[in-house]
Write a protein that holds these residues in place. Structure first.
Motif, PDB file in Angstrom:
ATOM      1  N   ASN A 238       0.811  -1.216   0.000  1.00 25.08           N
ATOM      2  CA  ASN A 238       0.000   0.000   0.000  1.00 25.08           C
ATOM      3  C   ASN A 238       0.846   1.269   0.000  1.00 25.08           C
ATOM      4  O   ASN A 238       0.310   2.375  -0.062  1.00 25.08           O
ATOM      5  CB  ASN A 238      -0.934   0.016   1.222  1.00 25.08           C
ATOM      6  N   GLY A 239       2.165   1.109   0.106  1.00 28.52           N
ATOM      7  CA  GLY A 239       3.035   2.274   0.094  1.00 28.52           C
ATOM      8  C   GLY A 239       3.933   2.331   1.300  1.00 28.52           C
ATOM      9  O   GLY A 239       4.250   1.311   1.919  1.00 28.52           O
ATOM     10  N   ALA A 240       4.350   3.551   1.661  1.00 27.20           N
ATOM     11  CA  ALA A 240       5.268   3.741   2.772  1.00 27.20           C
ATOM     12  C   ALA A 240       4.631   3.293   4.084  1.00 27.20           C
ATOM     13  O   ALA A 240       3.429   3.449   4.294  1.00 27.20           O
ATOM     14  CB  ALA A 240       5.680   5.203   2.864  1.00 27.20           C
ATOM     15  N   SER A 290       8.821  11.281   0.954  1.00 28.43           N
ATOM     16  CA  SER A 290       9.386  11.111  -0.391  1.00 28.43           C
ATOM     17  C   SER A 290       8.703   9.979  -1.144  1.00 28.43           C
ATOM     18  O   SER A 290       8.375  10.104  -2.328  1.00 28.43           O
ATOM     19  CB  SER A 290      10.893  10.845  -0.295  1.00 28.43           C
ATOM     20  N   VAL A 291       8.479   8.848  -0.457  1.00 27.85           N
ATOM     21  CA  VAL A 291       7.828   7.707  -1.100  1.00 27.85           C
ATOM     22  C   VAL A 291       6.394   8.058  -1.474  1.00 27.85           C
ATOM     23  O   VAL A 291       5.915   7.737  -2.572  1.00 27.85           O
ATOM     24  CB  VAL A 291       7.873   6.467  -0.186  1.00 27.85           C
ATOM     25  N   THR A 292       5.692   8.726  -0.573  1.00 24.28           N
ATOM     26  CA  THR A 292       4.312   9.117  -0.866  1.00 24.28           C
ATOM     27  C   THR A 292       4.249  10.026  -2.091  1.00 24.28           C
ATOM     28  O   THR A 292       3.360   9.898  -2.945  1.00 24.28           O
ATOM     29  CB  THR A 292       3.686   9.816   0.355  1.00 24.28           C
ATOM     30  N   ALA A 293       5.207  10.950  -2.201  1.00 21.43           N
ATOM     31  CA  ALA A 293       5.248  11.839  -3.369  1.00 21.43           C
ATOM     32  C   ALA A 293       5.539  11.054  -4.644  1.00 21.43           C
ATOM     33  O   ALA A 293       4.942  11.322  -5.698  1.00 21.43           O
ATOM     34  CB  ALA A 293       6.312  12.918  -3.157  1.00 21.43           C
ATOM     35  N   ALA A 294       6.439  10.089  -4.563  1.00 20.86           N
ATOM     36  CA  ALA A 294       6.763   9.278  -5.744  1.00 20.86           C
ATOM     37  C   ALA A 294       5.565   8.463  -6.193  1.00 20.86           C
ATOM     38  O   ALA A 294       5.297   8.316  -7.397  1.00 20.86           O
ATOM     39  CB  ALA A 294       7.942   8.360  -5.424  1.00 20.86           C
ATOM     40  N   LEU A 295       4.811   7.942  -5.233  1.00 23.93           N
ATOM     41  CA  LEU A 295       3.652   7.115  -5.571  1.00 23.93           C
ATOM     42  C   LEU A 295       2.460   7.946  -6.024  1.00 23.93           C
ATOM     43  O   LEU A 295       1.488   7.393  -6.562  1.00 23.93           O
ATOM     44  CB  LEU A 295       3.260   6.248  -4.372  1.00 23.93           C
ATOM     45  N   ALA A 296       2.518   9.251  -5.811  1.00 21.87           N
ATOM     46  CA  ALA A 296       1.422  10.118  -6.244  1.00 21.87           C
ATOM     47  C   ALA A 296       1.429  10.342  -7.750  1.00 21.87           C
ATOM     48  O   ALA A 296       0.444  10.820  -8.321  1.00 21.87           O
ATOM     49  CB  ALA A 296       1.510  11.456  -5.515  1.00 21.87           C
ATOM     50  N   LEU A 297       2.537  10.004  -8.394  1.00 24.00           N
ATOM     51  CA  LEU A 297       2.593  10.124  -9.858  1.00 24.00           C
ATOM     52  C   LEU A 297       1.621   9.143 -10.496  1.00 24.00           C
ATOM     53  O   LEU A 297       1.271   8.117  -9.912  1.00 24.00           O
ATOM     54  CB  LEU A 297       4.010   9.839 -10.352  1.00 24.00           C
ATOM     55  N   THR A 298       1.190   9.450 -11.712  1.00 25.09           N
ATOM     56  CA  THR A 298       0.292   8.546 -12.430  1.00 25.09           C
ATOM     57  C   THR A 298       0.975   7.202 -12.621  1.00 25.09           C
ATOM     58  O   THR A 298       2.048   7.127 -13.222  1.00 25.09           O
ATOM     59  CB  THR A 298      -0.082   9.123 -13.801  1.00 25.09           C
ATOM     60  N   VAL A 316       6.584  -2.266  -6.854  1.00 29.71           N
ATOM     61  CA  VAL A 316       7.927  -2.041  -7.392  1.00 29.71           C
ATOM     62  C   VAL A 316       7.847  -1.203  -8.658  1.00 29.71           C
ATOM     63  O   VAL A 316       8.631  -0.260  -8.855  1.00 29.71           O
ATOM     64  CB  VAL A 316       8.652  -3.379  -7.661  1.00 29.71           C
ATOM     65  N   ALA A 317       6.901  -1.534  -9.543  1.00 27.52           N
ATOM     66  CA  ALA A 317       6.745  -0.774 -10.782  1.00 27.52           C
ATOM     67  C   ALA A 317       6.432   0.690 -10.489  1.00 27.52           C
ATOM     68  O   ALA A 317       6.945   1.601 -11.149  1.00 27.52           O
ATOM     69  CB  ALA A 317       5.641  -1.397 -11.640  1.00 27.52           C
ATOM     70  N   ARG A 318       5.607   0.943  -9.489  1.00 28.27           N
ATOM     71  CA  ARG A 318       5.262   2.324  -9.132  1.00 28.27           C
ATOM     72  C   ARG A 318       6.464   3.061  -8.535  1.00 28.27           C
ATOM     73  O   ARG A 318       6.670   4.257  -8.807  1.00 28.27           O
ATOM     74  CB  ARG A 318       4.090   2.331  -8.150  1.00 28.27           C
ATOM     75  N   LEU A 319       7.254   2.363  -7.725  1.00 27.99           N
ATOM     76  CA  LEU A 319       8.444   2.993  -7.148  1.00 27.99           C
ATOM     77  C   LEU A 319       9.473   3.316  -8.221  1.00 27.99           C
ATOM     78  O   LEU A 319      10.120   4.365  -8.191  1.00 27.99           O
ATOM     79  CB  LEU A 319       9.048   2.070  -6.091  1.00 27.99           C
ATOM     80  N   ILE A 320       9.633   2.410  -9.185  1.00 26.65           N
ATOM     81  CA  ILE A 320      10.543   2.680 -10.297  1.00 26.65           C
ATOM     82  C   ILE A 320      10.033   3.860 -11.118  1.00 26.65           C
ATOM     83  O   ILE A 320      10.816   4.723 -11.553  1.00 26.65           O
ATOM     84  CB  ILE A 320      10.708   1.421 -11.172  1.00 26.65           C
ATOM     85  N   ASN A 321       8.731   3.930 -11.300  1.00 28.23           N
ATOM     86  CA  ASN A 321       8.144   5.050 -12.027  1.00 28.23           C
ATOM     87  C   ASN A 321       8.445   6.377 -11.328  1.00 28.23           C
ATOM     88  O   ASN A 321       8.583   7.420 -11.976  1.00 28.23           O
ATOM     89  CB  ASN A 321       6.627   4.841 -12.139  1.00 28.23           C
ATOM     90  N   GLY A 322       8.592   6.327  -9.993  1.00 26.77           N
ATOM     91  CA  GLY A 322       8.875   7.530  -9.223  1.00 26.77           C
ATOM     92  C   GLY A 322      10.336   7.671  -8.838  1.00 26.77           C
ATOM     93  O   GLY A 322      10.666   8.378  -7.879  1.00 26.77           O
ATOM     94  N   ARG A 323      11.208   7.052  -9.587  1.00 23.59           N
ATOM     95  CA  ARG A 323      12.643   7.029  -9.257  1.00 23.59           C
ATOM     96  C   ARG A 323      13.247   8.426  -9.172  1.00 23.59           C
ATOM     97  O   ARG A 323      14.135   8.679  -8.349  1.00 23.59           O
ATOM     98  CB  ARG A 323      13.405   6.173 -10.274  1.00 23.59           C
ATOM     99  N   ALA A 324      12.795   9.334 -10.020  1.00 22.17           N
ATOM    100  CA  ALA A 324      13.355  10.693  -9.993  1.00 22.17           C
ATOM    101  C   ALA A 324      13.012  11.383  -8.675  1.00 22.17           C
ATOM    102  O   ALA A 324      13.852  12.079  -8.092  1.00 22.17           O
ATOM    103  CB  ALA A 324      12.827  11.504 -11.173  1.00 22.17           C
ATOM    104  N   GLN A 325      11.773  11.192  -8.196  1.00 12.67           N
ATOM    105  CA  GLN A 325      11.373  11.792  -6.923  1.00 12.67           C
ATOM    106  C   GLN A 325      12.167  11.194  -5.758  1.00 12.67           C
ATOM    107  O   GLN A 325      12.369  11.854  -4.738  1.00 12.67           O
ATOM    108  CB  GLN A 325       9.872  11.571  -6.686  1.00 12.67           C
ATOM    109  N   LEU A 326      12.603   9.959  -5.914  1.00 12.16           N
ATOM    110  CA  LEU A 326      13.382   9.299  -4.859  1.00 12.16           C
ATOM    111  C   LEU A 326      14.878   9.579  -4.996  1.00 12.16           C
ATOM    112  O   LEU A 326      15.669   9.143  -4.161  1.00 12.16           O
ATOM    113  CB  LEU A 326      13.138   7.791  -4.893  1.00 12.16           C
ATOM    114  N   GLY A 327      15.271  10.256  -6.054  1.00 11.77           N
ATOM    115  CA  GLY A 327      16.678  10.565  -6.269  1.00 11.77           C
ATOM    116  C   GLY A 327      17.521   9.325  -6.507  1.00 11.77           C
ATOM    117  O   GLY A 327      18.676   9.249  -6.087  1.00 11.77           O
ATOM    118  N   ALA A 328      16.944   8.329  -7.188  1.00  9.68           N
ATOM    119  CA  ALA A 328      17.608   7.032  -7.336  1.00  9.68           C
ATOM    120  C   ALA A 328      18.056   6.787  -8.772  1.00  9.68           C
ATOM    121  O   ALA A 328      17.298   6.992  -9.718  1.00  9.68           O
ATOM    122  CB  ALA A 328      16.663   5.912  -6.912  1.00  9.68           C
TER     123      ALA A 328
END
Length: 499
Positions: A238-240, A290-298, A316-328
């Motif tokens: 469900n997220g962070a 940070s994780v919540t912001a990354a997961l807020a992306l479409t 995992v797919a959603r976290l990868i989609n938000g990789r820029a927000q996570l600085g990864a």
């Protein structure tokens, strides 16, 4: 045989790692190894580059013989006879009918040959149509007969009582120990892996904005640990994972509760442990934001299964989609599914599990295609061990080597890697007391003696990920016992399944 250099870290660093481990409760040693690979790769990553590894762990010891199934007539007939189906083409005992394998028949670019020089064919389990299609379209590969090894080992050497001269992995066939050995090169109870050491060595030069998002677990029973300074982060499907009082205003009836807590955490305390606790709590709050912001992306629109691995790989797919927000720019993920210890009801229960694995991994690959980074993400399977080829009546028992799948756009797919093992459970020797060639590839009842070590498997993934040859022994200590440098070019440190 060579052995890696001793740990150069201080006793204080070791005690600090051990203390972190104790505070977190149950630990999964593979986390340490993944931190090692992730931090080392981030250190070497060129500007703008991104790569991710996703470990799919099959807890319980997956049955290799009914996952990657021998299909050519001579081998299939032998498989069927051994597993209780007779020499025909129909199901029986724990053998699957050959007619059921047609939709998942694998069509490699190069036909593999076994140790006896015979051409071999394979099919995946009938429930694995998605992964079979990925293989036949060039997006997946099979690594044959891989498992933990201290060094290359023959069956005769395995049977030798001199375990100093011919070392074997400790506590073979034990679930907890083999899970740990796959994941940290040490049996159950391991507190330190190569990730702790490598993470400490390269963290100061890491290209990830925040090291806490280098290694992330979406498996509920996994705790990713690191070294003296490198950290891990765990999320749920469900997220962070939130600190309830700080994120739920209803707990204390005030919308400002989070800001109050954050202000409290910034205050200096006299006691060092209070300051450290505050720092950890503040870091958790910041990471959650940070994780919540990354997961807020479409999120990717790919539809995932709602059970088994599906929700984990979707996250995992959603976290990868938000990789820029996570600085990864380098990430390693861990997901898992249990239930593979099938001493009974193998045929019916494994079918359900293989269906879940195949559908979830196929959806995950499709999501990486949708996001446009399929060649930057590689998923791979691992498990405690393989199982016996011989049937125990309604299932199979604990084994050693197994077959595993690697999936992604950077995989040299539509191919088998390693040497196909002959299909045998026999212990017959020749007149000179040597095992017949077809019987030298198992250690009894068809328990495969690995022809490829899990360290070689991991090193191939790590090299693609960005770990250099010079760094590899720090990440995978036993890799020094394999490859050309060890005088064993027949056990290469790069297996070739990655581009």
């Amino acid at each position: 045989m060579q052995f890696p250099p001793s740990d150069l870290h201080t006793r204080r660093a070791f005690l600090r790692r051990s203390g972190q481990l104790a505070l977190t409760g149950t630990a999964l040693p593979f986390a340490l190894n993944l931190v090692a690979i992730g931090e080392a790769a981030a250190f070497n990553a060129p500007s703008g580059d991104y790569k991710a590894l996703v470990c799919v762990f099959l807890y319980g010891g997956n049955d290799y013989a009914n996952t990657v199934i021998t299909y050519d007539d001579p081998s299939y007939n032998q498989y069927s006879t051994i597993r209780g189906g007779g020499a025909g083409q129909t199901a029986g005992g724990i053998a699957l009918a050959k007619s059921a394998l047609t939709p998942t028949l694998l069509a490699p670019t190069v036909v593999p040959q076994d140790a006896l020089g015979q051409n071999r064919q394979y099919a995946l389990h009938p429930s694995m149509t998605g992964l079979a299609n990925l293989f036949n379209n060039g997006h997946a590969a099979v690594q044959l007969n891989v498992g933990p090894l201290v060094a290359p080992l023959t069956r005769a050497e395995y049977n030798n009582s001199n375990h100093t001269l011919y070392p074997r992995p400790p506590q073979l066939f034990s679930h907890n120990d083999q899970q740990s050995i796959w994941q940290s090169s040490s049996p159950e109870g391991s507190k330190v892996g190569w990730g702790g050491n490598m993470g400490d060595l390269v963290l100061q030069n890491s290209l990830n904005t925040s090291s806490i998002f280098t290694c992330m677990s979406v498996s509920g029973n996994a705790v990713f640990l690191s070294g003296d300074t490198a950290l891990q982060y765990q999320v749920s499907t469900n997220g962070a994972i939130k600190i309830k009082p700080a994120t739920d205003a209803t707990v204390y009836g005030s919308a400002s509760v989070r800001s109050t807590i954050e202000a409290f955490l910034r205050d200096s305390r006299v006691h060092k442990m209070e300051n450290e606790y505050n720092a950890v709590t503040a870091r958790a709050l910041n990471a959650e934001s940070s994780v919540t912001a990354a997961l807020a992306l479409t999120p990717p629109s790919t539809v995932f299964p709602t059970d088994g691995l599906g929700p984990q790989l979707k996250m995992v797919a959603r976290l990868i989609n938000g990789r820029a927000q996570l600085g990864a720019r380098r990430q390693v993920f861990f997901v898992s599914i249990g239930g593979f210890d099938l001493h009974d009801n193998l045929v019916s229960l494994q079918s359900v599990l293989m269906d879940r694995v195949s559908k979830a991994m196929t959806a995950f690959y499709d999501a990486t295609v949708e996001v446009g980074i399929a060649d930057k993400v590689t998923a791979f399977t691992a498990s405690d061990f393989g199982r016996t080829l011989a049937s125990n009546g309604d299932g199979s028992d604990h084994g050693w080597g197994s077959h595993h799948l690697v999936v992604g756009g950077a995989v040299n797919g539509k191919a088998f890697y390693g040497v196909p093992p002959p299909v045998s459970v026999s212990d017959v020797k020749d007149g000179g007391g040597n095992y017949l060639p077809e019987n030298a590839w198992h250690v009894g009842q068809g328990r495969l003696l690995p022809r490829t070590s899990s360290d070689q498997y991991a090193a191939t993934l790590a090299k693609w990920f960005g770990v250099t040859d010079a760094e590899m022994p720090s990440v995978l200590p036993k890799i020094v016992n394999f490859g050309t440098a060890a005088g064993r070019p027949d056990y290469p440190t790069d297996l070739g399944f990655m581009q």
